[in-house]
Design a protein around this motif. Sequence first.
Motif, PDB file in Angstrom:
ATOM      1  N   ILE A 145       0.874  -1.294  -0.118  1.00 35.54           N
ATOM      2  CA  ILE A 145      -0.005  -0.088  -0.090  1.00 35.54           C
ATOM      3  C   ILE A 145       0.831   1.447   0.074  1.00 35.54           C
ATOM      4  O   ILE A 145       0.537   2.475  -0.577  1.00 35.54           O
ATOM      5  CB  ILE A 145      -1.114  -0.045   1.144  1.00 35.54           C
ATOM      6  N   GLY A 146       2.046   1.189   0.671  1.00 39.29           N
ATOM      7  CA  GLY A 146       3.034   2.429   0.501  1.00 39.29           C
ATOM      8  C   GLY A 146       3.425   2.533  -0.940  1.00 39.29           C
ATOM      9  O   GLY A 146       3.499   3.815  -1.522  1.00 39.29           O
ATOM     10  N   GLN A 147       3.692   1.276  -1.639  1.00 36.29           N
ATOM     11  CA  GLN A 147       4.056   1.682  -3.117  1.00 36.29           C
ATOM     12  C   GLN A 147       3.259   2.427  -3.730  1.00 36.29           C
ATOM     13  O   GLN A 147       3.330   3.068  -4.478  1.00 36.29           O
ATOM     14  CB  GLN A 147       4.509   0.469  -3.378  1.00 36.29           C
ATOM     15  N   LYS A 148       2.053   1.611  -3.666  1.00 34.23           N
ATOM     16  CA  LYS A 148       0.687   2.158  -4.363  1.00 34.23           C
ATOM     17  C   LYS A 148       0.350   3.731  -4.156  1.00 34.23           C
ATOM     18  O   LYS A 148       0.051   4.592  -4.817  1.00 34.23           O
ATOM     19  CB  LYS A 148      -0.402   1.359  -4.138  1.00 34.23           C
ATOM     20  N   THR A 149       0.536   3.980  -2.903  1.00 32.75           N
ATOM     21  CA  THR A 149       0.292   5.486  -2.260  1.00 32.75           C
ATOM     22  C   THR A 149       1.370   6.444  -3.150  1.00 32.75           C
ATOM     23  O   THR A 149       0.961   7.386  -3.594  1.00 32.75           O
ATOM     24  CB  THR A 149       0.363   5.582  -0.835  1.00 32.75           C
ATOM     25  N   ASN A 150       2.538   6.083  -3.046  1.00 36.32           N
ATOM     26  CA  ASN A 150       3.503   6.704  -3.799  1.00 36.32           C
ATOM     27  C   ASN A 150       2.946   6.832  -5.250  1.00 36.32           C
ATOM     28  O   ASN A 150       3.381   8.119  -5.759  1.00 36.32           O
ATOM     29  CB  ASN A 150       4.955   6.142  -3.581  1.00 36.32           C
ATOM     30  N   ARG A 151       2.837   6.171  -5.699  1.00 37.26           N
ATOM     31  CA  ARG A 151       2.305   6.122  -7.304  1.00 37.26           C
ATOM     32  C   ARG A 151       1.160   6.841  -7.506  1.00 37.26           C
ATOM     33  O   ARG A 151       1.211   7.842  -8.323  1.00 37.26           O
ATOM     34  CB  ARG A 151       1.988   4.644  -7.916  1.00 37.26           C
ATOM     35  N   VAL A 152       0.232   6.847  -6.672  1.00 41.20           N
ATOM     36  CA  VAL A 152      -0.918   7.525  -6.758  1.00 41.20           C
ATOM     37  C   VAL A 152      -0.723   9.165  -6.540  1.00 41.20           C
ATOM     38  O   VAL A 152      -1.393  10.194  -7.149  1.00 41.20           O
ATOM     39  CB  VAL A 152      -2.049   7.284  -5.657  1.00 41.20           C
ATOM     40  N   ILE A 153       0.063   9.455  -5.517  1.00 37.29           N
ATOM     41  CA  ILE A 153       0.548  10.721  -5.237  1.00 37.29           C
ATOM     42  C   ILE A 153       1.222  11.381  -6.480  1.00 37.29           C
ATOM     43  O   ILE A 153       0.868  12.559  -6.735  1.00 37.29           O
ATOM     44  CB  ILE A 153       1.513  10.799  -4.056  1.00 37.29           C
ATOM     45  N   ILE A 154       2.104  10.743  -6.921  1.00 34.57           N
ATOM     46  CA  ILE A 154       2.766  11.392  -8.218  1.00 34.57           C
ATOM     47  C   ILE A 154       1.738  11.420  -9.433  1.00 34.57           C
ATOM     48  O   ILE A 154       1.762  12.504 -10.026  1.00 34.57           O
ATOM     49  CB  ILE A 154       3.888  10.317  -8.931  1.00 34.57           C
ATOM     50  N   GLU A 155       0.662  10.521  -9.787  1.00 33.12           N
ATOM     51  CA  GLU A 155      -0.427  10.562 -10.685  1.00 33.12           C
ATOM     52  C   GLU A 155      -1.237  11.969 -10.229  1.00 33.12           C
ATOM     53  O   GLU A 155      -1.343  12.746 -11.247  1.00 33.12           O
ATOM     54  CB  GLU A 155      -1.166   9.419 -10.652  1.00 33.12           C
ATOM     55  N   ASN A 156      -1.670  12.176  -9.123  1.00 31.59           N
ATOM     56  CA  ASN A 156      -2.567  13.012  -8.574  1.00 31.59           C
ATOM     57  C   ASN A 156      -1.688  14.478  -8.765  1.00 31.59           C
ATOM     58  O   ASN A 156      -2.032  15.575  -9.212  1.00 31.59           O
ATOM     59  CB  ASN A 156      -2.851  13.142  -7.304  1.00 31.59           C
ATOM     60  N   LEU A 157      -0.265  14.669  -8.424  1.00 30.96           N
ATOM     61  CA  LEU A 157       0.395  15.974  -8.610  1.00 30.96           C
ATOM     62  C   LEU A 157       0.329  16.299 -10.296  1.00 30.96           C
ATOM     63  O   LEU A 157       0.289  17.401 -10.578  1.00 30.96           O
ATOM     64  CB  LEU A 157       1.655  15.761  -8.022  1.00 30.96           C
ATOM     65  N   THR A 158       0.822  15.128 -10.810  1.00 37.34           N
ATOM     66  CA  THR A 158       0.939  15.311 -12.221  1.00 37.34           C
ATOM     67  C   THR A 158      -0.349  15.789 -12.852  1.00 37.34           C
ATOM     68  O   THR A 158      -0.328  16.951 -13.556  1.00 37.34           O
ATOM     69  CB  THR A 158       1.451  14.031 -13.016  1.00 37.34           C
ATOM     70  N   PHE A 159      -1.388  15.092 -12.581  1.00 36.06           N
ATOM     71  CA  PHE A 159      -2.617  15.786 -13.135  1.00 36.06           C
ATOM     72  C   PHE A 159      -2.903  17.107 -12.617  1.00 36.06           C
ATOM     73  O   PHE A 159      -3.654  17.855 -13.517  1.00 36.06           O
ATOM     74  CB  PHE A 159      -3.974  14.672 -12.717  1.00 36.06           C
ATOM     75  N   SER A 160      -2.846  17.241 -11.358  1.00 34.32           N
ATOM     76  CA  SER A 160      -3.218  18.681 -10.956  1.00 34.32           C
ATOM     77  C   SER A 160      -2.349  19.779 -11.561  1.00 34.32           C
ATOM     78  O   SER A 160      -2.801  20.873 -11.959  1.00 34.32           O
ATOM     79  CB  SER A 160      -2.886  18.826  -9.545  1.00 34.32           C
ATOM     80  N   PHE A 161      -1.092  19.779 -11.566  1.00 28.78           N
ATOM     81  CA  PHE A 161      -0.206  20.665 -12.155  1.00 28.78           C
ATOM     82  C   PHE A 161      -0.511  20.996 -13.581  1.00 28.78           C
ATOM     83  O   PHE A 161      -0.772  21.939 -14.303  1.00 28.78           O
ATOM     84  CB  PHE A 161       1.295  20.347 -12.063  1.00 28.78           C
ATOM     85  N   ALA A 162      -0.727  19.715 -14.457  1.00 28.39           N
ATOM     86  CA  ALA A 162      -1.100  19.566 -15.758  1.00 28.39           C
ATOM     87  C   ALA A 162      -2.564  20.458 -16.040  1.00 28.39           C
ATOM     88  O   ALA A 162      -2.406  21.236 -17.054  1.00 28.39           O
ATOM     89  CB  ALA A 162      -1.239  18.358 -16.708  1.00 28.39           C
ATOM     90  N   ALA A 163      -3.518  20.128 -15.113  1.00 29.33           N
ATOM     91  CA  ALA A 163      -4.799  20.837 -15.290  1.00 29.33           C
ATOM     92  C   ALA A 163      -4.560  22.429 -15.033  1.00 29.33           C
ATOM     93  O   ALA A 163      -5.205  23.105 -15.829  1.00 29.33           O
ATOM     94  CB  ALA A 163      -5.709  20.317 -14.472  1.00 29.33           C
ATOM     95  N   LYS A 164      -3.791  22.835 -14.140  1.00 26.40           N
ATOM     96  CA  LYS A 164      -3.639  24.226 -13.655  1.00 26.40           C
ATOM     97  C   LYS A 164      -2.803  24.877 -14.949  1.00 26.40           C
ATOM     98  O   LYS A 164      -3.254  26.156 -15.271  1.00 26.40           O
ATOM     99  CB  LYS A 164      -2.739  24.260 -12.552  1.00 26.40           C
ATOM    100  N   ALA A 165      -2.057  24.171 -15.545  1.00 29.19           N
ATOM    101  CA  ALA A 165      -1.142  24.754 -16.506  1.00 29.19           C
ATOM    102  C   ALA A 165      -2.028  24.983 -17.752  1.00 29.19           C
ATOM    103  O   ALA A 165      -1.907  26.040 -18.421  1.00 29.19           O
ATOM    104  CB  ALA A 165       0.100  23.802 -16.978  1.00 29.19           C
ATOM    105  N   ILE A 166      -2.821  24.077 -18.248  1.00 30.24           N
ATOM    106  CA  ILE A 166      -3.675  24.228 -19.279  1.00 30.24           C
ATOM    107  C   ILE A 166      -4.813  25.393 -19.037  1.00 30.24           C
ATOM    108  O   ILE A 166      -4.878  26.427 -19.901  1.00 30.24           O
ATOM    109  CB  ILE A 166      -4.878  22.949 -19.531  1.00 30.24           C
ATOM    110  N   VAL A 167      -5.236  25.654 -17.908  1.00 34.55           N
ATOM    111  CA  VAL A 167      -6.091  26.493 -17.437  1.00 34.55           C
ATOM    112  C   VAL A 167      -5.573  27.920 -17.646  1.00 34.55           C
ATOM    113  O   VAL A 167      -5.736  28.978 -18.143  1.00 34.55           O
ATOM    114  CB  VAL A 167      -6.712  26.375 -16.126  1.00 34.55           C
ATOM    115  N   MET A 168      -4.146  28.163 -17.087  1.00 39.04           N
ATOM    116  CA  MET A 168      -3.432  29.070 -17.080  1.00 39.04           C
ATOM    117  C   MET A 168      -3.116  29.757 -18.449  1.00 39.04           C
ATOM    118  O   MET A 168      -3.215  30.784 -18.715  1.00 39.04           O
ATOM    119  CB  MET A 168      -2.141  29.121 -16.243  1.00 39.04           C
TER     120      MET A 168
END
Length: 145
Positions: A68-91
Amino acid sequence: TKNSPSSFCRGHENGFVLMVGDGVNDAPALVIADIGVAMGAGAALAMEMSDVTLMDSNLKKLLYCVQIGQKTNRVIIENLTFSFAAKAIVMGFTFAGKASLWAAIASDVGAMLVVTLNGMKLLPSKEKRNDLVGYEFEKNKGVLS
């Protein structure tokens, strides 16, 4: 020195050393290891010296924690990547004059919902919860020795 316990335990140059123990004789190794795990039914000294204490002797839970620790790290990276990409597109649309404040708010709320739903995939299934809890139940009934 080359034959010291710390050099022996730190033999893995590219990884971590995880030590699992439950007794007083395991306490020094639990301290030296990168991650020390004590079993809850063991000695108080082992639990005090460890980094993690399992409340029972089910090693399936230790494996589950690592996974679950390995999966959590993967999900955190996915979420950060998606969030920053969405913010960059809107900006980008905002600086081009194609987006309004309401579009930015809507995209932010949408991104938050996507990130939350993505994080929910870490929740254990009912079958997994029953598997982890059922071990102690079967052991207490005498099914497992």
